[in-house]
Design an enzyme around this catalytic site. Structure first.
Site, PDB file in Angstrom:
ATOM      1  N   CYS A 254      42.209  45.934  42.775  1.00 33.05           N
ATOM      2  CA  CYS A 254      41.707  47.236  42.325  1.00 33.05           C
ATOM      3  C   CYS A 254      41.010  47.106  40.981  1.00 33.05           C
ATOM      4  CB  CYS A 254      42.862  48.230  42.197  1.00 33.05           C
ATOM      5  SG  CYS A 254      43.725  48.514  43.747  1.00 33.05           S
TER       6      CYS A 254
ATOM      7  N   ASN B  74      39.616  53.407  41.617  1.00 36.20           N
ATOM      8  CA  ASN B  74      39.266  52.346  42.561  1.00 36.20           C
ATOM      9  C   ASN B  74      38.789  52.977  43.872  1.00 36.20           C
ATOM     10  OD1 ASN B  74      41.849  53.264  43.424  1.00 36.20           O
ATOM     11  ND2 ASN B  74      42.166  51.352  44.520  1.00 36.20           N
TER      12      ASN B  74
ATOM     13  N   CYS C 159      40.004  53.439  46.773  1.00 31.11           N
ATOM     14  CA  CYS C 159      40.966  54.237  47.548  1.00 31.11           C
ATOM     15  C   CYS C 159      41.592  55.376  46.739  1.00 31.11           C
ATOM     16  CB  CYS C 159      42.065  53.340  48.106  1.00 31.11           C
ATOM     17  SG  CYS C 159      41.495  52.229  49.397  1.00 31.11           S
TER      18      CYS C 159
ATOM     19  N   GLU D 221      43.791  55.543  44.373  1.00 27.50           N
ATOM     20  CA  GLU D 221      45.161  55.566  43.859  1.00 27.50           C
ATOM     21  C   GLU D 221      45.245  55.014  42.441  1.00 27.50           C
ATOM     22  OE1 GLU D 221      45.170  51.441  45.856  1.00 27.50           O
ATOM     23  OE2 GLU D 221      44.220  53.381  46.129  1.00 27.50           O
TER      24      GLU D 221
ATOM     25  N   THR E 235      48.815  50.379  51.497  1.00 29.03           N
ATOM     26  CA  THR E 235      49.657  49.259  51.970  1.00 29.03           C
ATOM     27  C   THR E 235      49.345  48.877  53.402  1.00 29.03           C
ATOM     28  OG1 THR E 235      51.484  50.720  52.660  1.00 29.03           O
ATOM     29  CG2 THR E 235      51.526  49.896  50.408  1.00 29.03           C
TER      30      THR E 235
END
EC number: 1.17.4.1
Length: 1040
Positions: free
Chosen positions: A214, A420, A422, A424, A605
């Site tokens: 990330c 990043n 995604c 998170e 994940t």
């Protein structure tokens, strides 16, 4: 994000033909630890005390605590062809074949064609990583004694081996290659040189392995830096990493350059960045690079940013209609812009208040050059435009800028501008984060309670390991290496929350589940920060702590206050444990400070969830109650999730009832209508997607409220796309964006099923919906009609229906002959290219279908069997109800289902869903294809000429439902659950046993109509966070 260091000039010395792999760590131990022991960071201060919580202290190595198997690992495509294969791999006997395939194919180091130069045991892999990290920790002085360091190694190894936790993929790819195998490579990345107290480029990058996936990067408003970002992004993509940048620093196209000219604006440079991402494939693979681009809502070019992706999508659709390749990696999409990035609008509180009050919102100039006012918009209309574009193509998502910076631990060092890919990881520009996740299910005890003490111990162990990695890792740019050392952000998270909730007998959409989620996340975040403070007492705070001490302590107090707001319907002991833990965090944090500026995120994940054999990923609920398990000898086995049995047990069902329910789920792919199951418990087993034979799924609002339960206890945010059904409206999306802000989320992304190829449909009026419901509720008196297995020929003169279709430019015609009552009885298929191979095959296929229908094969059996069959030609069609066909056979089957069957699970048409109440197709039928969609336009037209005959077939269909199916309890919709009255399911069981791979593909294709195929093995993927995850090979198309 798969992160791999360059392979050029790399050499390795993996121990070959090791006769005693069970002694892989026998050369180490306390004596070895004494040789490595140092006090480089802590000086005279006492180090960490570490007691064994997991690995037995009985003299055995951690690898002796499990049984081992020798297996073959293989990744196969949907046709069964091997894409990867390695034999005689040593893996723990408790690991599934999927975990074996994923770990061996992705994480074992070495050339697959040369097994002597390749890892061949899971113990080699885990030892390579955990021993290297432990040695680094010993040398740096993290541990008080060598014995403490060795206990740390044993516990970290045991946790990884027994699937209690896992690092993100780059750690498994890269860590330990130099330390254990002397691998060497060319200079490339940057690291922190502790001796010189500055950044440097190592001669051998494997000595300082890249451990993060990330990244966040900055860009300044000048040409040099804009092009510098292009170069650094290209290098990140080359090594398989993802990156995010906020472009609000670039002046608007409406402003002036210093020399008086007109600037290009951020969108022009987005085209440059998009082209680079499209050319430099991620990690050298064929998949697109992962990147996030955001723009603050006050930027003058915000409207153009919001509309840019949908405007380009419309160009792609036009090209596809002209016959260009419709594949998402094909010519049409390759020729339009903005397809390689996720887009997010950064929303501020003042803007959201303007939306609430329906006021105008004024943008502002980036420079002081203009003399005119910047654009002003009606705030609500701008939000509606975001929702409309997201309805069409999934972008833009939103990030709540004010909320993000309200929880910022280091505001004196700069604002949080970006995330990043995604969403998170949210922190300062030019920083990186290494991730790890804990498998929550491993801490559920036999009585169903959650062992929070062991959970905290696992969190502490992994967090220490992540901290040790920071200064021993390398980074793609010098500023990222410098800031990673200065702020040391980490991203500990968890996986398998959905399984824990179902095991506890709680519906995912319940206050009790949200209370459990809040407590577990508070424990995770609390232990991570407590450990960070403990580390600060040993090796000191992060360098930027002093200037940010007051705001960081303020944020810690906010986390503690949020503990009191956890829903009381959740487990009381977990909430109380979280409160006590956070009281301790405040106390030790005020005394010693913190070693890490950030501690936790909730990542998707993807691949590492397969390594841990998790049923669910991240914060997600389960996707289905039935899964397809890969077998060691090849093939697949259809199984019912163990969480179903555990959940039923928690709810108090006896063994016999549980067994009956599980048999029913196995036979029907749904728990709806299961014998002995109480109606109030149905919600416990709701999943993210509706099962093929059911009508229930978790609503999109439940996903948002679950995110809100976890968000107050995270340093970062949550990578989770809120999946919405096809028939939601743009207003629903706008409401979700506003609701996410009200609930305190940091980011939210919406993906409407089918949005890549669907058009808006007008929703029905309330009056029309009421009329439809009344029509559906009608139940006619029926007479007994007996059908015998015989061929029912059509009359010599009959009505027919002709349909023209086009799939990716391949035209054809379907001619369906009808019985007098409107049932299909024959089919002729003509392809435009007479005499071609596919023309001959389709002609034969039509004959086979005709004979099948005349001999009584139910139409829904034909439709279910051939829908979603995948082969060329495939692509976009001219049919608004079937936007993308996976093959000609797939198109024909789905067209038959839409035209002649009730319900329309075979297209994303919201109008059709409304007509059937959203309950999908009626899966019961009379023999000889007696099912007909009497609400369809075709049947409405035929009804005018054959009213009496249609009434007869309606009665026959209902009779068949009553005779052959068990009612699902709804007398008004006429849907059965598909269970035969005689209980005969042998044929279905046999089919499941021999066609597992096809069954999984069919199951996943029903989840989302436009999910892409895996770029590694070709299997259909499932959306996971902001990317897609393959359940066949474990490939994550964008995230680790």
């Amino acid at each position: 994000m798969s992160t791999v260091l360059p392979e050029s000039n790399a050499t390795s010395r993996i121990p070959a033909n090791d006769p005693a792999l069970e002694k892989v760590d026998s050369e180490h131990g306390v004596e070895y630890a004494r040789e490595k022991f140092g006090t480089a960071l802590r000086g005279d201060r006492a180090g960490l005390k570490f007691e064994s919580k997991f690995c037995p202290d009985d003299g055995r190595t951690p690898f002796a605590t499990t049984a081992w198997d020798l297996r073959s690992a293989a990744i196969k495509d949907e046709s069964g062809n091997a894409l990867f294969e390695q034999t005689d791999c040593e893996v723990p006997a408790s690991w599934s074949q999927l975990a074996t395939n994923v770990v061996v194919s992705k994480y074992f180091y070495g050339d697959p064609k040369n097994t002597d130069e390749r890892e061949r045991s899971v113990r080699q892999l885990i030892h390579r990583v955990t021993r290297t990290i432990s040695d680094w920790g010993l040398a740096d002085g993290y541990f008080d004694t060598p014995e403490d360091g060795e206990r740390f190694y044993r516990d970290l190894t045991w946790l990884s081996l027994h699937q209690h936790g896992a690092f993100n993929s780059p750690v498994w790819f890269n860590v330990g290659l130099h330390a254990q195998y002397d691998v060497e490579g060319d200079m490339c990345n940057w690291h922190w040189d502790r001796t010189e107290n500055t950044t440097a480029q190592p001669d051998n990058p494997y000595e300082y392995p890249q451990g993060s996936a990330c990244f966040i990067q900055s860009v300044d408003d000048n040409m040099e830096d804009i092009m510098r970002l292009a170069c650094s992004e290209a290098m990140l993509f080359k090594f398989g990493s993802g990156t995010g940048t906020d472009l609000s620093t670039i002046r608007s196209q409406r402003e002036k350059l210093s020399g008086g000219g007109t600037p290009s604006g951020p969108l022009s440079f987005m085209r440059v960045y998009d082209s680079i991402a499209g050319v430099v494939k991620s990690g050298g693979k064929t998949r697109r690079a992962a990147k996030m681009q955001s723009l603050k809502v006050w930027h003058p070019d915000i409207l153009e940013f919001i509309e840019c992706k949908w405007a380009e999508e419309k160009k792609a659709h036009a090209l596809i209609r002209e016959g260009y390749d419709s594949n998402f990696n094909g010519e049409a999409y390759a020729s339009v812009c903005f397809q390689n990035a996720n887009l997010s609008v950064r929303l501020t509180d003042d803007y959201m208040e303007a939306v609430r009050k329906n006021e105008n919102f004024q943008t502002r100039w980036i420079t002081d050059k203009p003399t005119t006012e910047p654009p002003s918009y009606v705030a609500k209309e701008l939000l509606n435009k975001m929702a409309e574009c997201a309805w069409h193509c999934g972008d833009p998502g939103v990030q709540y800028d004010t909320t993000i910076n309200k929880w910022h631990t280091c505001p004196n060092s700069g604002a949080i501008n970006a995330s990043n890919p995604c969403s998170e990881y949210m922190f300062l520009d030019d920083t990186a984060c290494n991730l790890a996740s804990i498998n929550l299910m491993k801490f559920v005890q036999q009585d169903g309670s959650f062992d929070h003490e062991r959970f905290r111990a696992a969190c502490r162990t992994f967090f220490i390991a992540q901290e040790i990695l920071v200064d021993h890792a390398s980074y793609p740019t010098e500023p990222i290496a410098r800031n990673s050392h200065k702020f040391r952000p980490l991203g500990l998270g968890y996986s398998n929350l959905g399984s824990v909730i179902m095991t506890a007998g709680l519906p995912y959409d319940s206050d009790a589940a949200r209370g459990m989620c809040g407590s577990l996340t508070a424990l995770l975040h609390g232990e991570a920060n407590r450990t960070s403070a403990e580390l600060a007492s040993v090796v000191g705070t992060f360098d930027g702590y002093v200037e940010n001490e007051a705001p960081m302590l303020r944020v810690m107090q906010m986390h503690r206050d949020a503990c009191d707001q956890i829903n009381d319907d959740g487990p009381a002991e977990l909430k109380e444990a979280a409160r006590e833990l956070w009281d301790g965090v405040l106390e030790i944090g005020e005394k010693y400070g913190f070693r890490n500026a950030q501690a936790t995120v909730l990542a998707p994940t993807g691949t590492i969830s397969f390594m841990m054999d998790c049923d669910t990923t991240g914060i997600e609920p389960d996707i289905a109650l039935v899964k397809y398990k890969q077998l060691a000898g090849g093939g697949m086995l259809k199984i019912v999730n163990q969480t179903v049995k555990l959940g039923l047990k928690t709810l108090g069902y006896d063994a016999d009832t549980i067994d009956e329910i599980l048999k029913y789920v196995d036979a029907n792919d749904t728990i709806e209508g299961a014998p002995g199951l109480q109606d109030e418990h149905l919600a416990v087993f709701d999943c993210a997607f509706k099962p093929a034979n059911g009508v229930r799924s978790i609503g999109w609002r439940a996903h948002i409220t679950m995110m809100a339960a976890a968000q107050p206890f995270l340093s970062g945010a949550i990578s989770k796309t809120v999946n919405m059904p096809t028939d939601v409206t743009p207003q629903d999306i706008a409401d979700a964006y506003f609701w996410g802000w009200e609930l305190g989320l940091k980011a939210i992304a919406i993906y409407r099923d089918g949005s890549k190829q669907s058009q808006p449909l007008n929703t029905k009026s309330d009056e029309q919906k009421a009329t439809d419901a009344a029509e559906a509720a009608k139940v006619e008196t029926v007479e007994k009609i007996v059908y015998k297995p015989r061929r029912e020929r059509l009359p010599d003169t009959r009505q027919s229906l002709t349909h023209k279709f086009s799939i990716a430019g391949h035209e054809g015609y379907l001619c369906v002959g009808l019985y007098p009552d409107g049932r299909p009885g024959e089919m002729f298929i003509t392809m435009a290219k007479e005499g071609s191979t596919i023309g001959g095959i389709m002609d034969s296929f039509g004959t086979a279908l005709s004979i099948a229908m005349q001999y009584g094969v139910p139409l829904e059996v034909i439709v279910n069997k051939f829908s979603h069959t995948r082969f060329e030609p495939m692509g976009h069609t001219s049919n608004k109800d079937i936007r993308i066909a996976k093959s000609v056979v797939d198109y024909i089957a789905r067209w038959l289902g839409i035209t002649f069957m009730s319900g329309n699970d075979y297209s994303p048409s919201a109008e059709g869903a409304a007509k059937t109440g959203g309950n999908g197709p009626d899966l019961t039928t009379a023999p000889a294809g007696a099912t007909a969609n009497n609400n369809s336009p075709v049947m409405a037209e035929l009804r005018a000429d054959a009213g009496a005959a249609v009434a007869l077939v309606e009665r026959a269909t209902l009779l068949a439902s009553l005779q052959n199916g068990v009612s699902n309890g709804s007398a008004t919709n006429g849907h059965s659950n598909g269970q035969s009255a005689g209980g005969s399911s042998d044929g279905a069981v046999a089919e499941r046993a021999v066609d597992g791979l096809g069954g999984q593909a069919d199951q996943f294709s029903r989840f989302q109509t436009d999910a892409p195929s895996c770029d590694n093995c070709g299997s259909i993927t499932v959306r996971n966070g902001n990317c897609y995850l393959c359940h066949n090979c474990g490939n994550s198309m964008g995230c680790s």
